[in-house]
Motif scaffolding. Structure first.
Motif, PDB file in Angstrom:
ATOM      1  N   LEU A 151       0.828  -1.214   0.000  1.00 23.03           N
ATOM      2  CA  LEU A 151       0.000   0.000   0.000  1.00 23.03           C
ATOM      3  C   LEU A 151       0.867   1.271   0.000  1.00 23.03           C
ATOM      4  N   GLY A 152       1.971   1.214  -0.755  1.00 19.72           N
ATOM      5  CA  GLY A 152       2.855   2.364  -0.893  1.00 19.72           C
ATOM      6  C   GLY A 152       3.884   2.512   0.205  1.00 19.72           C
ATOM      7  N   ASN A 153       3.840   1.646   1.215  1.00 18.53           N
ATOM      8  CA  ASN A 153       4.787   1.725   2.333  1.00 18.53           C
ATOM      9  C   ASN A 153       5.802   0.602   2.245  1.00 18.53           C
ATOM     10  N   VAL A 154       7.080   0.948   2.374  1.00 14.42           N
ATOM     11  CA  VAL A 154       8.138  -0.050   2.352  1.00 14.42           C
ATOM     12  C   VAL A 154       8.204  -0.738   3.716  1.00 14.42           C
ATOM     13  N   LEU A 155       8.140  -2.067   3.698  1.00 19.02           N
ATOM     14  CA  LEU A 155       8.156  -2.835   4.937  1.00 19.02           C
ATOM     15  C   LEU A 155       9.585  -3.104   5.391  1.00 19.02           C
ATOM     16  N   ASP A 156       9.767  -3.161   6.684  1.00 23.82           N
ATOM     17  CA  ASP A 156      11.060  -3.509   7.277  1.00 23.82           C
ATOM     18  C   ASP A 156      11.139  -5.026   7.352  1.00 23.82           C
ATOM     19  N   SER A 157      11.932  -5.638   6.476  1.00 22.98           N
ATOM     20  CA  SER A 157      12.003  -7.098   6.430  1.00 22.98           C
ATOM     21  C   SER A 157      13.443  -7.562   6.424  1.00 22.98           C
ATOM     22  N   THR A 158      13.665  -8.762   6.963  1.00 22.89           N
ATOM     23  CA  THR A 158      14.995  -9.357   6.930  1.00 22.89           C
ATOM     24  C   THR A 158      15.197 -10.034   5.573  1.00 22.89           C
ATOM     25  N   ALA A 159      16.435 -10.436   5.296  1.00 25.69           N
ATOM     26  CA  ALA A 159      16.737 -11.084   4.024  1.00 25.69           C
ATOM     27  C   ALA A 159      15.947 -12.379   3.860  1.00 25.69           C
ATOM     28  N   LYS A 160      15.889 -13.176   4.933  1.00 22.42           N
ATOM     29  CA  LYS A 160      15.176 -14.455   4.846  1.00 22.42           C
ATOM     30  C   LYS A 160      13.672 -14.249   4.693  1.00 22.42           C
ATOM     31  N   GLU A 161      13.122 -13.248   5.348  1.00 26.48           N
ATOM     32  CA  GLU A 161      11.699 -12.948   5.181  1.00 26.48           C
ATOM     33  C   GLU A 161      11.410 -12.590   3.727  1.00 26.48           C
ATOM     34  N   PHE A 162      12.271 -11.756   3.156  1.00 23.68           N
ATOM     35  CA  PHE A 162      12.083 -11.372   1.758  1.00 23.68           C
ATOM     36  C   PHE A 162      12.192 -12.587   0.852  1.00 23.68           C
ATOM     37  N   GLU A 163      13.242 -13.390   1.037  1.00 24.12           N
ATOM     38  CA  GLU A 163      13.468 -14.542   0.162  1.00 24.12           C
ATOM     39  C   GLU A 163      12.313 -15.534   0.223  1.00 24.12           C
ATOM     40  N   LEU A 164      11.769 -15.731   1.420  1.00 28.45           N
ATOM     41  CA  LEU A 164      10.642 -16.652   1.559  1.00 28.45           C
ATOM     42  C   LEU A 164       9.412 -16.119   0.826  1.00 28.45           C
ATOM     43  N   LEU A 165       9.115 -14.843   1.025  1.00 29.50           N
ATOM     44  CA  LEU A 165       7.948 -14.254   0.360  1.00 29.50           C
ATOM     45  C   LEU A 165       8.106 -14.274  -1.159  1.00 29.50           C
ATOM     46  N   TYR A 166       9.270 -13.890  -1.640  1.00 25.38           N
ATOM     47  CA  TYR A 166       9.504 -13.850  -3.088  1.00 25.38           C
ATOM     48  C   TYR A 166       9.401 -15.248  -3.692  1.00 25.38           C
ATOM     49  N   PHE A 167       9.940 -16.222  -2.994  1.00 22.77           N
ATOM     50  CA  PHE A 167       9.893 -17.606  -3.474  1.00 22.77           C
ATOM     51  C   PHE A 167       8.448 -18.083  -3.612  1.00 22.77           C
ATOM     52  N   LEU A 168       7.643 -17.859  -2.576  1.00 21.44           N
ATOM     53  CA  LEU A 168       6.244 -18.290  -2.618  1.00 21.44           C
ATOM     54  C   LEU A 168       5.437 -17.509  -3.652  1.00 21.44           C
ATOM     55  N   ALA A 169       5.702 -16.197  -3.733  1.00 20.35           N
ATOM     56  CA  ALA A 169       4.929 -15.339  -4.633  1.00 20.35           C
ATOM     57  C   ALA A 169       5.235 -15.603  -6.105  1.00 20.35           C
ATOM     58  N   GLN A 170       6.382 -16.205  -6.395  1.00 14.19           N
ATOM     59  CA  GLN A 170       6.712 -16.540  -7.778  1.00 14.19           C
ATOM     60  C   GLN A 170       5.806 -17.645  -8.322  1.00 14.19           C
ATOM     61  N   GLN A 171       5.239 -18.425  -7.404  1.00  9.19           N
ATOM     62  CA  GLN A 171       4.355 -19.516  -7.797  1.00  9.19           C
ATOM     63  C   GLN A 171       3.079 -19.466  -6.949  1.00  9.19           C
ATOM     64  N   PRO A 172       2.238 -18.454  -7.190  1.00  4.69           N
ATOM     65  CA  PRO A 172       1.032 -18.266  -6.382  1.00  4.69           C
ATOM     66  C   PRO A 172       0.148 -19.513  -6.370  1.00  4.69           C
TER      67      PRO A 172
END
Length: 230
Positions: A151-172
């Motif tokens: 919603l236009g706000n950058v979230l404070d995330s760790t590297a592993k949090e980002f990698e997990l989200l990106y991995f899952l989101a690549q294959q919804p």
């Protein structure tokens, strides 16, 4: 290429064993036995850190939280004599990528260190080339910046949090087991490490979801694992 590892462990025997075995992997290990003394050196450029939880002075949880703030991309492993779920989850919530409960196998520690350093190297290689930005309207996941925008706000995330989200989101909508996620995101599989995945998902939900108890983005498939929905 040798990596620089920070080790904070108040037991001299354990510290010596860990240091020797990591040095055998051609890494440079800087050892501290006191948490307060180690705290003064967290600004240094390390590739990986290993913290015991119970330390004189500043404890491992505080060291972890501070180092994660100073160096968001560094790999952090916690060593703990405690085996309670609460203690493990607290370490992961403070920014640790992984944990080992004492007594632990030196070979297992070496394997974890290799896996995390390899993931860090792969991450750097990925950052050197342009990757696909995932845009779900209100949620944007940018692997080039390692940045999550909601919603236009950058979230404070760790590297592993980002990698997990990106991995899952690549294959919804595809469901991944905890074992699959451990292998693909953390680089290893180990019985009893489900807390690592669960805690990371819970932290992501607390940042992504308006109601973490009823998630929209990260859903649990009971008895199987997790999936990304949009």
């Amino acid at each position: 290429m040798p990596k620089k590892i920070l080790l904070v462990e108040d037991n001299p025997d354990i510290a010596n064993i860990v240091s020797i075995n990591l040095s055998m992997l051609d890494h440079v290990v800087e050892v501290f036995h006191d948490g307060s003394e180690a705290y003064k050196h967290l600004h240094k450029d390390y590739d990986l850190a290993i913290f015991d939880i119970m330390l004189p002075g500043t404890d491992g949880h505080k060291l972890c939280k501070r180092l994660r703030h100073l160096q968001p991309d560094i790999a952090i492993i916690m060593l703990t004599a405690k085996s309670s779920e609460l203690d493990i989850v607290k370490g992961l919530e403070n920014g640790a990528d992984d944990y080992l409960s004492k007594p632990f196998s030196v070979l297992e520690l070496q394997a974890r260190v290799k896996a995390h350093l390899r993931r860090c190297d792969n991450k750097q290689q990925k950052q050197d080339s342009c990757k696909t930005v995932l845009d779900f309207d209100s949620l944007i996941i940018d692997p080039n910046l390692y940045q999550i925008t909601l919603l236009g706000n950058v979230l404070d995330s760790t590297a592993k949090e980002f990698e997990l989200l990106y991995f899952l989101a690549q294959q919804p909508h595809r469901v991944f087991s905890r074992e699959q996620l451990l292998s693909d995101i953390w680089g290893y599989q180990h019985e009893g490490s489900a807390h690592t995945v669960n805690s990371t998902v819970n932290r992501l939900r607390s940042k992504l979801e308006s109601d973490p108890a009823n998630p929209i983005w990260l859903k649990t498939v009971w008895g199987v694992g997790y999936k990304f929905s949009h």
